[in-house]
Design a protein around this motif. Structure first.
Motif, PDB file in Angstrom:
ATOM      1  N   TYR A   1       0.871  -1.170   0.000  1.00  0.00           N
ATOM      2  CA  TYR A   1       0.000   0.000   0.000  1.00  0.00           C
ATOM      3  C   TYR A   1       0.908   1.219   0.000  1.00  0.00           C
ATOM      4  O   TYR A   1       1.725   1.398   0.911  1.00  0.00           O
ATOM      5  CB  TYR A   1      -0.910   0.017   1.223  1.00  0.00           C
ATOM      6  N   VAL A   2       0.802   2.065  -1.019  1.00  0.00           N
ATOM      7  CA  VAL A   2       1.714   3.190  -1.199  1.00  0.00           C
ATOM      8  C   VAL A   2       1.285   4.346  -0.297  1.00  0.00           C
ATOM      9  O   VAL A   2       0.215   4.929  -0.463  1.00  0.00           O
ATOM     10  CB  VAL A   2       1.760   3.635  -2.673  1.00  0.00           C
ATOM     11  N   LEU A   3       2.144   4.689   0.648  1.00  0.00           N
ATOM     12  CA  LEU A   3       1.889   5.791   1.574  1.00  0.00           C
ATOM     13  C   LEU A   3       2.274   7.133   0.977  1.00  0.00           C
ATOM     14  O   LEU A   3       1.677   8.158   1.273  1.00  0.00           O
ATOM     15  CB  LEU A   3       2.657   5.562   2.873  1.00  0.00           C
ATOM     16  N   ASP A   4       3.296   7.113   0.141  1.00  0.00           N
ATOM     17  CA  ASP A   4       3.740   8.331  -0.535  1.00  0.00           C
ATOM     18  C   ASP A   4       4.665   7.947  -1.675  1.00  0.00           C
ATOM     19  O   ASP A   4       5.284   6.871  -1.647  1.00  0.00           O
ATOM     20  CB  ASP A   4       4.472   9.260   0.437  1.00  0.00           C
ATOM     21  N   ALA A   5       4.738   8.801  -2.673  1.00  0.00           N
ATOM     22  CA  ALA A   5       5.627   8.564  -3.812  1.00  0.00           C
ATOM     23  C   ALA A   5       6.011   9.905  -4.424  1.00  0.00           C
ATOM     24  O   ALA A   5       5.150  10.762  -4.662  1.00  0.00           O
ATOM     25  CB  ALA A   5       4.951   7.684  -4.869  1.00  0.00           C
ATOM     26  N   LYS A   6       7.294  10.066  -4.649  1.00  0.00           N
ATOM     27  CA  LYS A   6       7.756  11.301  -5.269  1.00  0.00           C
ATOM     28  C   LYS A   6       7.311  11.355  -6.734  1.00  0.00           C
ATOM     29  O   LYS A   6       7.062  10.327  -7.364  1.00  0.00           O
ATOM     30  CB  LYS A   6       9.275  11.390  -5.174  1.00  0.00           C
ATOM     31  N   LEU A   7       7.234  12.554  -7.270  1.00  0.00           N
ATOM     32  CA  LEU A   7       6.816  12.740  -8.654  1.00  0.00           C
ATOM     33  C   LEU A   7       7.718  11.944  -9.590  1.00  0.00           C
ATOM     34  O   LEU A   7       8.944  12.023  -9.497  1.00  0.00           O
ATOM     35  CB  LEU A   7       6.877  14.232  -9.018  1.00  0.00           C
ATOM     36  N   GLY A   8       7.115  11.151 -10.459  1.00  0.00           N
ATOM     37  CA  GLY A   8       7.874  10.354 -11.410  1.00  0.00           C
ATOM     38  C   GLY A   8       8.342   9.015 -10.879  1.00  0.00           C
ATOM     39  O   GLY A   8       9.023   8.270 -11.599  1.00  0.00           O
ATOM     40  N   ALA A   9       7.983   8.665  -9.654  1.00  0.00           N
ATOM     41  CA  ALA A   9       8.414   7.389  -9.069  1.00  0.00           C
ATOM     42  C   ALA A   9       7.747   6.220  -9.781  1.00  0.00           C
ATOM     43  O   ALA A   9       6.650   6.338 -10.335  1.00  0.00           O
ATOM     44  CB  ALA A   9       8.084   7.356  -7.585  1.00  0.00           C
ATOM     45  N   SER A  10       8.418   5.080  -9.740  1.00  0.00           N
ATOM     46  CA  SER A  10       7.886   3.888 -10.395  1.00  0.00           C
ATOM     47  C   SER A  10       8.323   2.650  -9.624  1.00  0.00           C
ATOM     48  O   SER A  10       9.132   2.721  -8.695  1.00  0.00           O
ATOM     49  CB  SER A  10       8.379   3.799 -11.846  1.00  0.00           C
ATOM     50  N   LEU A  11       7.778   1.515 -10.030  1.00  0.00           N
ATOM     51  CA  LEU A  11       8.218   0.238  -9.491  1.00  0.00           C
ATOM     52  C   LEU A  11       8.260  -0.789 -10.614  1.00  0.00           C
ATOM     53  O   LEU A  11       7.696  -0.572 -11.687  1.00  0.00           O
ATOM     54  CB  LEU A  11       7.319  -0.223  -8.341  1.00  0.00           C
ATOM     55  N   VAL A  12       8.951  -1.879 -10.370  1.00  0.00           N
ATOM     56  CA  VAL A  12       9.036  -2.981 -11.325  1.00  0.00           C
ATOM     57  C   VAL A  12       7.983  -4.009 -10.957  1.00  0.00           C
ATOM     58  O   VAL A  12       7.892  -4.444  -9.806  1.00  0.00           O
ATOM     59  CB  VAL A  12      10.430  -3.633 -11.309  1.00  0.00           C
ATOM     60  N   TYR A  13       7.172  -4.376 -11.953  1.00  0.00           N
ATOM     61  CA  TYR A  13       6.131  -5.369 -11.754  1.00  0.00           C
ATOM     62  C   TYR A  13       6.153  -6.337 -12.928  1.00  0.00           C
ATOM     63  O   TYR A  13       5.591  -6.070 -13.985  1.00  0.00           O
ATOM     64  CB  TYR A  13       4.765  -4.692 -11.645  1.00  0.00           C
ATOM     65  N   GLY A  14       6.882  -7.430 -12.782  1.00  0.00           N
ATOM     66  CA  GLY A  14       6.955  -8.428 -13.836  1.00  0.00           C
ATOM     67  C   GLY A  14       7.773  -7.967 -15.031  1.00  0.00           C
ATOM     68  O   GLY A  14       8.538  -7.005 -14.971  1.00  0.00           O
ATOM     69  N   LEU A  15       7.602  -8.671 -16.150  1.00  0.00           N
ATOM     70  CA  LEU A  15       8.376  -8.424 -17.363  1.00  0.00           C
ATOM     71  C   LEU A  15       7.528  -7.777 -18.448  1.00  0.00           C
ATOM     72  O   LEU A  15       6.333  -8.047 -18.568  1.00  0.00           O
ATOM     73  CB  LEU A  15       8.958  -9.739 -17.891  1.00  0.00           C
ATOM     74  N   SER A  16       8.155  -6.934 -19.242  1.00  0.00           N
ATOM     75  CA  SER A  16       7.466  -6.257 -20.342  1.00  0.00           C
ATOM     76  C   SER A  16       7.333  -7.153 -21.570  1.00  0.00           C
ATOM     77  O   SER A  16       6.577  -6.856 -22.489  1.00  0.00           O
ATOM     78  CB  SER A  16       8.217  -4.978 -20.730  1.00  0.00           C
ATOM     79  N   GLN A  17       8.075  -8.248 -21.589  1.00  0.00           N
ATOM     80  CA  GLN A  17       7.998  -9.231 -22.678  1.00  0.00           C
ATOM     81  C   GLN A  17       8.426 -10.587 -22.145  1.00  0.00           C
ATOM     82  O   GLN A  17       9.160 -10.686 -21.156  1.00  0.00           O
ATOM     83  CB  GLN A  17       8.910  -8.825 -23.836  1.00  0.00           C
ATOM     84  N   SER A  18       7.932 -11.633 -22.777  1.00  0.00           N
ATOM     85  CA  SER A  18       8.344 -12.979 -22.375  1.00  0.00           C
ATOM     86  C   SER A  18       9.789 -13.213 -22.787  1.00  0.00           C
ATOM     87  O   SER A  18      10.256 -12.711 -23.816  1.00  0.00           O
ATOM     88  CB  SER A  18       7.449 -14.026 -23.035  1.00  0.00           C
ATOM     89  N   VAL A  19      10.506 -13.980 -21.980  1.00  0.00           N
ATOM     90  CA  VAL A  19      11.922 -14.203 -22.261  1.00  0.00           C
ATOM     91  C   VAL A  19      12.283 -15.619 -21.810  1.00  0.00           C
ATOM     92  O   VAL A  19      11.776 -16.120 -20.794  1.00  0.00           O
ATOM     93  CB  VAL A  19      12.788 -13.144 -21.531  1.00  0.00           C
TER      94      VAL A  19
END
Length: 331
Positions: free
Chosen positions: A126-144
């Motif tokens: 649960y995100v309590l705060d995030a700076k502008l432009g922040a991101s996270l990695v969630y899985g892969l963008s393509q199968s590999v």
């Protein structure tokens, strides 16, 4: 009837941490950086300690070893570790001042076979705060293929395969075991997870710790459990606030390991809000904003942002007063 009590967390000074948990949550912990606080934990790698009531100074593990009835009768509350005073879940605050390593957690089945019977790790953020432009990695963008991933990890260019997702305050992410993931810099989260500290680190940006050493990677085990298929983009769940006098609730996450609700209390107009746990499960209230009081019988606890309250199963009835927000966690 069983009475609630506040907990004091264990602390972790991982190299990617910051100082927000001390500055904004008044943890007053001598750690630099302060990356994580394990607010409700019976895990041997970080035990939380009772800070109010008759069990003051005892670890939560000790209390639950002596009072197994506090866990309740829900199947998860009575799982195989409960005999040793273990909770099925672990609750943390995490301050990611820098990017966390790219990592993956095993399933219960894999961990049971390969990690001396330990639990795997499914978790929720649960995100309590995030700076502008922040991101996270969630899985892969393509199968590999596994071989391709091994080459990318060896060369240090694995980021081309990672799905990066923008993140903002109040977002919810469910991370199933096997999902490659990482919290990005500038994100502050509350994490609810299985009671496990098994992390397989795949990539750590070639960083060194305070002693100049690179942290250990776990490529083989990590790729044994990692889902290398293209991940669907995570979507925020439909959330419906349900209002009653002085309180509003919404379901954030439900899986076979835990349920998490957000509870917003506002009794400035002297409304009465009562609260208790049933015989099925203990509950944990993690205060993520505001302050107030919780009263029961002849006792009263002052609650502030950052506090964690353990409520045994079949508890006394409590009265909540103030302006505060909680994560309400149960099995």
């Amino acid at each position: 009837m069983n009475k609630p009590f506040l907990l004091k967390p264990a602390a972790k000074d991982y190299l990617w941490g910051g100082n927000r948990l001390n500055e904004e949550f008044a943890k007053e912990i001598d750690a630099e950086p302060l990356a994580e606080t394990w607010e409700c934990s019976t895990h041997p790698d970080g035990l939380s300690v009772v800070s109010t009531g008759i069990f003051y100074g005892k670890s939560l593990h000790e209390v639950l070893s002596e009072h197994k009835e506090y866990l309740g009768t829900h199947p998860l509350a009575t799982f195989q570790q409960s005999a040793a005073g273990q909770l099925p879940i672990l609750i943390k605050f995490i301050d990611a001042n820098k990017d966390l390593s790219v990592q993956v957690h095993p399933t219960d089945e894999y961990a049971g076979k390969n990690e001396d019977g330990q639990l795997g790790k499914t978790e929720m953020w649960y995100v309590l705060d995030a700076k502008l432009g922040a991101s996270l990695v969630y899985g892969l963008s393509q199968s590999v293929a596994r071989e391709e991933m091994e080459i990318a990890l060896d060369k240090g260019d694995v980021e081309k395969y990672l799905q990066k997702v923008p993140v903002k305050k109040n977002d919810v992410f469910n991370i199933e075991a096997g999902t490659i993931h990482a919290i990005g810099a500038g994100v502050l989260v509350a994490e609810i997870q299985e009671n496990s500290n098994l992390t397989y680190r795949l990539y750590d940006y070639d960083r060194t710790d305070k002693n100049g050493k690179k942290r250990e990677l776990h490529i083989k085990k990590g790729l044994d459990v990692a889902d290398l298929n293209k991940a669907t983009e995570p979507r925020q769940p439909l959330r419906v606030l349900r209002y009653q006098q002085g309180v509003a609730r919404e379901l954030l996450s439900r899986c076979k390991y835990f349920e998490v609700y957000r509870m917003i209390v506002n009794t400035e107009r002297r409304q009465k809000v009562t609260f208790k746990s049933d015989e099925l499960s203990f509950r944990v209230l993690l205060c993520v904003n505001g302050c107030g009081t919780i009263s029961f019988e002849e006792e009263q606890l002052q609650i502030y942002k950052g506090d964690c309250l353990f409520i045994p199963a079949d508890s006394v009835e409590m009265r909540l007063h103030g302006k505060m927000q909680f994560l309400d966690v149960r099995c």
